[in-house]
Each structure stands twice: as C-alpha cells, then as structure tokens.
Design an enzyme around this catalytic site. Sequence first.
Site, PDB file in Angstrom:
ATOM      1  N   SER A 593       5.985  -5.615 -13.536  1.00 14.27           N
ATOM      2  CA  SER A 593       4.526  -5.532 -13.504  1.00 14.27           C
ATOM      3  C   SER A 593       4.080  -4.245 -14.212  1.00 14.27           C
ATOM      4  CB  SER A 593       4.030  -5.611 -12.061  1.00 14.27           C
ATOM      5  OG  SER A 593       2.648  -5.847 -12.011  1.00 14.27           O
ATOM      6  N   ASP A 668       2.103 -17.215 -13.561  1.00 16.61           N
ATOM      7  CA  ASP A 668       1.695 -15.907 -13.049  1.00 16.61           C
ATOM      8  C   ASP A 668       0.172 -15.836 -13.102  1.00 16.61           C
ATOM      9  OD1 ASP A 668       1.237 -13.209 -12.512  1.00 16.61           O
ATOM     10  OD2 ASP A 668       3.048 -12.555 -13.589  1.00 16.61           O
ATOM     11  N   HIS A 700       3.971 -14.350 -10.208  1.00 12.66           N
ATOM     12  CA  HIS A 700       4.259 -12.943 -10.509  1.00 12.66           C
ATOM     13  C   HIS A 700       5.550 -12.459  -9.844  1.00 12.66           C
ATOM     14  CE1 HIS A 700       3.142  -9.116 -12.187  1.00 12.66           C
ATOM     15  NE2 HIS A 700       3.071  -8.520 -11.021  1.00 12.66           N
TER      16      HIS A 700
END
Length: 723
Positions: A593, A668, A700
Amino acid sequence: MKSAIKYLFLVVFTSLSVVAQQKLTLEEIWGGAFRTKGMDELQAMKNTNQYTVLNFDRATKSMQIDLYDYATLNKVATLIDTKNHKELEGIDSYTFDAKEQKMLLATNTSPIFRHSFTAIYYLYDIATKKLTQFSDKAIQEPTFSPDGTKVAYAFENNLYVCDLATTKHTQITTDGKRNAIINGITDWVYEEEFAFVKAFDWNADGTKLAFIRFDESQVPEFSMDLYNEGLYPTQSVFKYPKAGEKNADVSLHIYDVKLAKTQQINLGNYQDFYIPRIKWTSEANTLSAQVMNRHQNNLDLHFIDTTTGTTKIVLNEKDTAYVDVTDNLTFLKDNSFIWTSEKDGFNHIYLYDATGKLKKQITKGNWEVTAYYGFDEKSKMIYYQSVENGSINRDVYAIKLDGKGKARLSQKTGTNNATFSPNFQYFINTYSSATTAPYFSLNDSKTGAEIKKIQSNELVEAKLAKYNVAPKEFFALTTEKGHQLNAWIIKPKDFDASKKYPLLMFQYSGPGSQQVANSWNGTNDYWYFMLAQKGYIVACVDGRGTGFKGAAFKKCTQKELGKYEVEDQIDAAKVFGKYTYIDASRIGIWGWSYGGFMASNCLFQGADVFKTAIAVAPVTSWRYYDSIYTERYMQTPQENASGYDNNSPINHVSKLKGNFLLVHGTADDNVHVQNSMKMIEALVQANKQFDWAIYPDKNHGIYGGKTRLQLYTKMTNFILEKL
C-alpha cells in the site's frame, strides 16, 4: 563403492531433513502455526462489574457468549449457546441494550468494504432465553434506543425504526438509492478515511435520532471487473471521489420519533465540508457535530439545540497542516467535556466546560496520548494510554481530572492495552513485547498490580523457540543529515560480524503510522525470521512522517508525500551499507500500500543504493487516490500539482536499474489496480524490464484460499533470486 556412497547420501539426507524440520516454512506461517490465543469480542458490561467473551467449543462446533466476573475471573453464566438454538448458525458479533437485558446477534455476515457489512440479526432476551429473528433481510448497524424499546437500523440506504413491543418497522427515510443517496450510513470514502460506518445516533432518552445524509449522485464512479466463475465478467460500480474531484454533499438531520417528523439542521455557511462525527451530549436535546473544511485544517465543534434547530460553535481547532479526528470526545454529567488535541505539539487530554471554555490541559509533556479509555465520575480519574515510556512502547496511566496524581498502571515494558470494568475498579491488561506473546491479566486500577493471569501464549513462545531465531533488536538510527529514527533489525541466529549479509528493508511510512513497535510478532515477522534463517538481515526504519513522536515530526511531510520519507529510507540504507557486516551492493526494500508507493520510489530514486524492491498494492500517483486521505496531506492536485507529480514513482521509472516486482489485486476497491496499470505502462514505454503479478478478484488485502501462500512464495523466490 556404490553402497558406501548410497549410505553416505542417506545419512546426509537424513541429517539435512532433521535440520530442515527446524526451519520455518511459508506453509506453517500462513497455515496459522503461530496463531495466538486471545479473548474474542471482549466487552465490558456497563451495569455490573462483569465482562463477556465470545467463545467457540470445537467439540460441539457451537459458540457461546459467556459472562465473567471481573473480581474473580470466574464464569458467572453462559448468556447464550448456539447449540440450544439450531436456527442460529453462529455468532459473528453482538451488542447489548442499555439495561443489558437484550442482545442483538449478528450472523451470516457479508462484508461490503473495510468496516461495513450486512448481516441477519436475531433478538435475544437474556432472562427468558427467547430468540427471535429481528429481520429476514440483511441489514446494517442495528442499534438499541437508550430505553431498549426500539431499534434503529439501515437497509438499502434508508433508515428504519422498529418498535420492539409491537414489532412494527417504520421507514423514516424514503429517498435512499444506490450510488445516489445514503441515509445514516457513510459513503465509501468516509468509511475508509474517517473510520466509521454508523452515521446515526440516538439521543439520551430515545426520543430523537440524528443522522447524516450523503448525496453522492454527482460523485464520479469507479468500476471494477469481477471475473468470478461465469462466462462473462460482471462489473462493480461505486462512488469514489479521487483527489480534487467532487465529494458527496452531506447534511445533518434529526428525526423526532413521537412526531414522526424529520428536520434538517442548518450548520452555517460552509462550502465543500465534512461531518466526520456526530454525538449526542448528556442533554437529551443537545447534539454535538464536528464540521471540517475540505483541507481538514479547521474543525468546528457545534452544539445544536434540537428543539429550536439553532447551533453554536463551542470549540474550534486550527492547524497549519491538518486536524486529526478521533473518538475521544466524552461528555460528563454537567455537559462539560473531555477532548484530545495536538495543539501544543503533542496529543494530549483537555477539559472544557459546557460552553466550550478551556478549564484544564490535563496531560502535558513531549509524549503522546495514544488512547483514551474513560472517566470515573466517582474518583474523578481519567484512564488513558500513552508513549511516555518511549515511543515504541505503550503504557496504561491514570490521572485526576485536575491533572494531578498521575500514575503508571502497567508494569511491563512493551505494548499494554486496557479494558476497564464498569466501576473502574479493575482492568484487563493485554500485554506483549517483541519477546513476549500476548498475555492477558486482571489488574487493580488503583495500583496497577496484577491480580490474576487470564490467558497467556507460552506454547507459541515455546514453538518459536524451537526454530532458534534471533528476536528484533531495537535502536535509534541516525542519518547523515542528523535525523534520529526508530528502527529494528533481525539478524540470523548464527550471525557472524566478520561476514557480509544482504539486507531487506521493510517499511510502511504513511502519515502517523508506526512499524517499529515493541509488540509481539505479526505474520510478516515470521517471514522475516525465515529469511534470516536463509542468510538475510531484515530491518525496518520509521522515517519522518510516522507517528507518536510529536506533531512536527509527523506533519513535516505536508504537501510533499513521498519526499522526506523516501529520503529517509535511502539515507537509512546508506547507514546500513556502512555496517561492516552488510553487503552494500545487496540492499532491497519492500512494502504494501503506502509501503508499496515507498518501495517503488526508493528503487527508482535510490537506484545506486537499492538493488531490489517489491511493491504490493501501491499508490503510484496520489492523483488516483481518494479525496479525504490525500487532500488531508496534499491539498488538491489543482492547488499542489508539483507535490503530486514530483513524488509519483510513475514519473521516475526511467531511473530504474535494479529488480522490481509489482503486485496488485484486480478487485482492490481502496488502491485501485489502475495505479499499477499506469505504472506498468510507464515502465513499458521507458523500456524497463520488471516482474509483475496480478491477482484476479482479490481486494487490497490479497488473500483467500492459497493466495497469501502463493504470493509470499513468489516474493520469497524473488528475494532469493534477485537479492
């Protein structure tokens, strides 16, 4: 000769097999071999000095909500056991009414986004043990009124109130529509970035219901293809405001239960604003609402007289960067209130009177309050968690409302978290450190002394000990520019300072985050131990912009996300590279991320320092990320184009020299796969060779089935081959 060779081969093979059994494997790590025991769904009761825990009986495959006494830790009763109610398939979560005589039990939970979900709910009467299905539809956030006679809930973007005596369900909003109007439930970006789903609240006597309405009809839509099992993909379309784009228009409303009427509250002349929190005060007709501007550097706390609809700003918070939104607002009986703020440079606790006049800054010092636990009216004590004992540690403290009599209640250095009994006589302390697995104990709230052990995880500690790995070493790393940064390092158990080792750095680096913490291992840590067994050193450095070291350290990255954080990781790698036992030509970095955004930038901009990088689910340009998070730190792209573009890894792909692995899930909903697709195209057009992996229909977290095992096998092989 052949027999001798065969015998020797068998001996060597057998010996290697014995050694191999002591080596960590990805199958063990992702198969849950090091899972710790805890206290699931632990809830402190409010009316009795007791707490409840959700337990699972493997023998009968049934679930129980058990009631325990704080003073003795003895089980007092089993409130419900699913084996006695065949219609109840399981219990995912539960809530009590104010009198703690009824419960709402969630089952068949279906997640929507990170926090939101729908579920089938059952109503349970504890005294009569009667279980009834509350709704045959999957609903959201059912909440008892304070008198326990009603339940408010959301269904398909509208709000409803059920009268429990008559079982009549009344629909109180009618304009709810997918991707257009939402009543009482937050939109995607509020849920993700303001971290709440239930945007409605009962007043003290249950006569009024306040709620936020979201008009997202003009918000741009994002679509994701879902491949599933069918012949044709399906498409998920939802509202997602990217940086600088149109947000939902929000408004505040009050529903009067007796009059069955709704009024809209006029909050003033705000343009493009947020309502990140609403909460009724101790007075039944006074609602509080927090209103923020789009830059999130100005917050007004409104008190709203719901009989007249008039509002008054009782508190204003301003910051040159941004104001953090918390759940720490607590109203005392006289409607004075407790508030936390970073206004003196560190997060501390403040007391205001009912008009918003500051009465006292209760805590003070060059350290942060990290959790607010509650206020005991009887003893006038506030209980909280802080990093006063070092920013990588957490301790439980008590302090009087006048700021005197501060006492550290937790006894051991590491990470301590508390769940207090209703009368604040006891607390259950959850403790762990880098060398101690989670340990639950009953403690005295006056002295902090441990009364009794509840749960420990010596078996996990013993299991890990068999692998003979070296634990994390914590230290402060100082860069050549003079920045002192928290860090940890994991070395091979047979570490030899005369040898040269490759180094893998891990980081996240997002604003206010922390990865260097004195707490028990996460799943990734076992992976690092496994890499250490294979001859790698693993390290982590929390650079500027991370949390718990004061506002100046955290907010220095304002309008320049990715600039100073990348600089610090490159500088830290240079420091490591000068260690006699680090091979400076074999330094890698990885992250997920925000950490993927960082790993990409570090490899591209630090091409002479880093040999290899892995970026999982990375943001590749903040132009593609959501409005609330991004603009909090960057303002809008229209206002700060250079801040967005100068620090985007997409704009640095031409500098790539080393080995790069890019990973993303196609479903995601948070960091869209668009980010990686744009990066891939930029790398292709720069004629750069790299590796990439796309995970169909994974969000995600990139998990499900064998997904994590396959992903970490891929990353392990990449590191072994490229670093």
